[in-house]
Write an enzyme that holds these catalytic residues in place. Structure first.
Site, short mmCIF file in Angstrom:
data_model
loop_
_atom_site.label_atom_id
_atom_site.label_comp_id
_atom_site.label_asym_id
_atom_site.label_seq_id
_atom_site.Cartn_x
_atom_site.Cartn_y
_atom_site.Cartn_z
CB SER A 21 73.71 53.75 54.52
OG SER A 21 73.67 55.14 54.32
CG ASP A 42 76.28 56.42 52.64
OD1 ASP A 42 75.19 56.84 53.05
OD2 ASP A 42 76.93 55.52 53.22
CB SER A 46 70.08 56.82 51.41
OG SER A 46 69.90 55.44 51.18
#
Length: 395
Positions: free
Chosen positions: A313, A315, A275
């Site tokens: 991830s 983001d 992340s």
């Protein structure tokens, strides 16, 4: 043993009740032997950085770190970003949150999205410490003058998962004193980068990640505004630096093994999952709607570094404006603000500044990071000599 590193405290009166400040420990922006992107000749864009090339170049913004190292298992911390030195609950700033890929936990984001304003400092920490960080910050803020009758507060806390190096992540090792130290130690000064604060245990592109920061100052003809960015990098992809495919050249990216041998598709340490939290600050008087547009441009800078927002991830971009013209008193019956027009050329320059500063802040987070070892293993700092070689070949 616990090692707590923090920035020297410069306390505004409203923060004086946070903690009794201990003697400051000097902390370099970049550890010895490490570098910033500009030391390697990497300077994205055409706009110039501010004096510190950090988010604190936006007047009034303060950053504090607490780095927590315990035994062979705990490698974590907390980073605090304060938009101004006053009471944020009573003097709120317009803000916006943009999600690139939502595999994460950004506590408090729904209220920011609904109301378009920020009423607490921003904290960054490890995944399982989010709620402890929020609880400690709320406890601290409720003790401030003028907060005696407050019955609701919306803490904004972001995270990345440092569970490889922070082998004791399940114990949720962040304690209230760590949060109080980061808040009280926040100052308007150069920002320490690399394996500090919320970046103590993170990994980026298979090498040690961490905290990075950068800024851009618009010329007077473009409005004279400043944009500053701070990142907590813990993500992956194929690292690209100024267009040079560093991850490919150094043989560390998620597809290295799969491309070499289709029968063994398991990725090496350069996994793309992880992340990143990106915090964008500006002194331009932007509404929360235009801050959302500004935040989305930070994702362009993220993409330039080789991220493709992988499935695993998280983001996130948080953007806020410190301009007094757009601040919001919590008890104001009506808002009367003066903000930039939608058709002004200033906005395009601000968008460019956000993308460029984000790209550079990510590079800084990796180039400044040091090798870290714990019971979970060792994550090496990226070899800067090899990076220089790859950059030299591109030129």
């Amino acid at each position: 043993m616990t090692t707590t590193r923090r920035l020297a405290p410069v306390l505004a009166p409203v923060l004086a009740l946070l903690i009794a400040a201990a003697p400051a420990l000097a902390q370099p922006v970049v550890p010895e032997g490490r570098a910033r992107a500009r030391d390697l000749g990497v300077a994205p864009g055409v706009l110039a950085p501010g004096r510190w090339n950090a988010i604190t170049d936006v007047a009034g913004v303060r950053v504090g770190h607490t780095t927590v190292v315990e035994g062979d298992s705990v490698r974590t911390g907390v980073t605090a970003i304060l938009p101004h030195a006053g009471n944020l609950y009573r003097e709120r700033v317009p803000a916006a949150v943009v999600v690139g890929n939502g595999f994460g936990k950004l506590l408090g984001s729904t209220q920011v999205g609904e109301l378009g304003e920020l009423e607490t400092p921003i904290l960054l920490t490890c995944t399982l410490c989010v709620w402890r960080a929020a609880d400690a910050m709320v406890d601290t803020l409720l003790t401030l003058p003028g907060m005696e009758r407050v019955r609701s507060i919306n803490p904004l806390v972001g995270e990345t998962n440092d569970g490889t190096l922070n082998a004791a992540i399940r114990s949720r090792p962040l304690r209230p004193e760590h949060v109080r130290a980061a808040l009280a130690g926040a100052r308007e000064a150069p920002v320490a980068m690399g394996s500090v604060g919320a970046g103590a245990g993170t990994v980026a592109f298979g090498w040690k990640g961490g905290i990075g920061s950068s800024s851009r100052v618009l010329t007077r003809g473009l409005g004279g505004w400043t944009v500053g960015v701070l990142v907590q990098s813990n993500f992956g992809g194929v690292l690209t630096v100024g267009g040079a495919r560093v991850g490919e050249a150094l043989g560390r990216h998620p597809f290295t093994r799969a491309l070499a041998d289709s029968a063994r598709p398991a990725p090496p340490p350069g996994s793309a999952d992880g992340s990143i939290v990106i915090v964008v600050a500006t002194d331009a008087p932007l509404s929360d709607r235009n801050l959302r547009r500004l935040a989305s441009r930070a994702l362009l800078g993220l993409g330039r570094t080789g991220s493709y927002a992988s499935n695993g991830s998280g983001d996130y971009v948080i953007a806020f404006s410190t301009a007094r013209e757009v601040r919001r008193a919590f008890d104001a019956p009506r808002l009367s603000t003066t903000e930039l027009a939608n058709d002004g050329g200033d906005l395009s320059a601000l968008f460019a500044a956000a993308a460029d500063a984000t790209e550079e802040a990510i590079y800084d987070s990796i180039f400044a990071a040091t090798t870290v070892t714990s019971r979970g293993g060792t994550v090496q700092a990226i070899p800067l000599d090899r990076v220089r070689e790859v950059l030299g070949r591109k030129r």
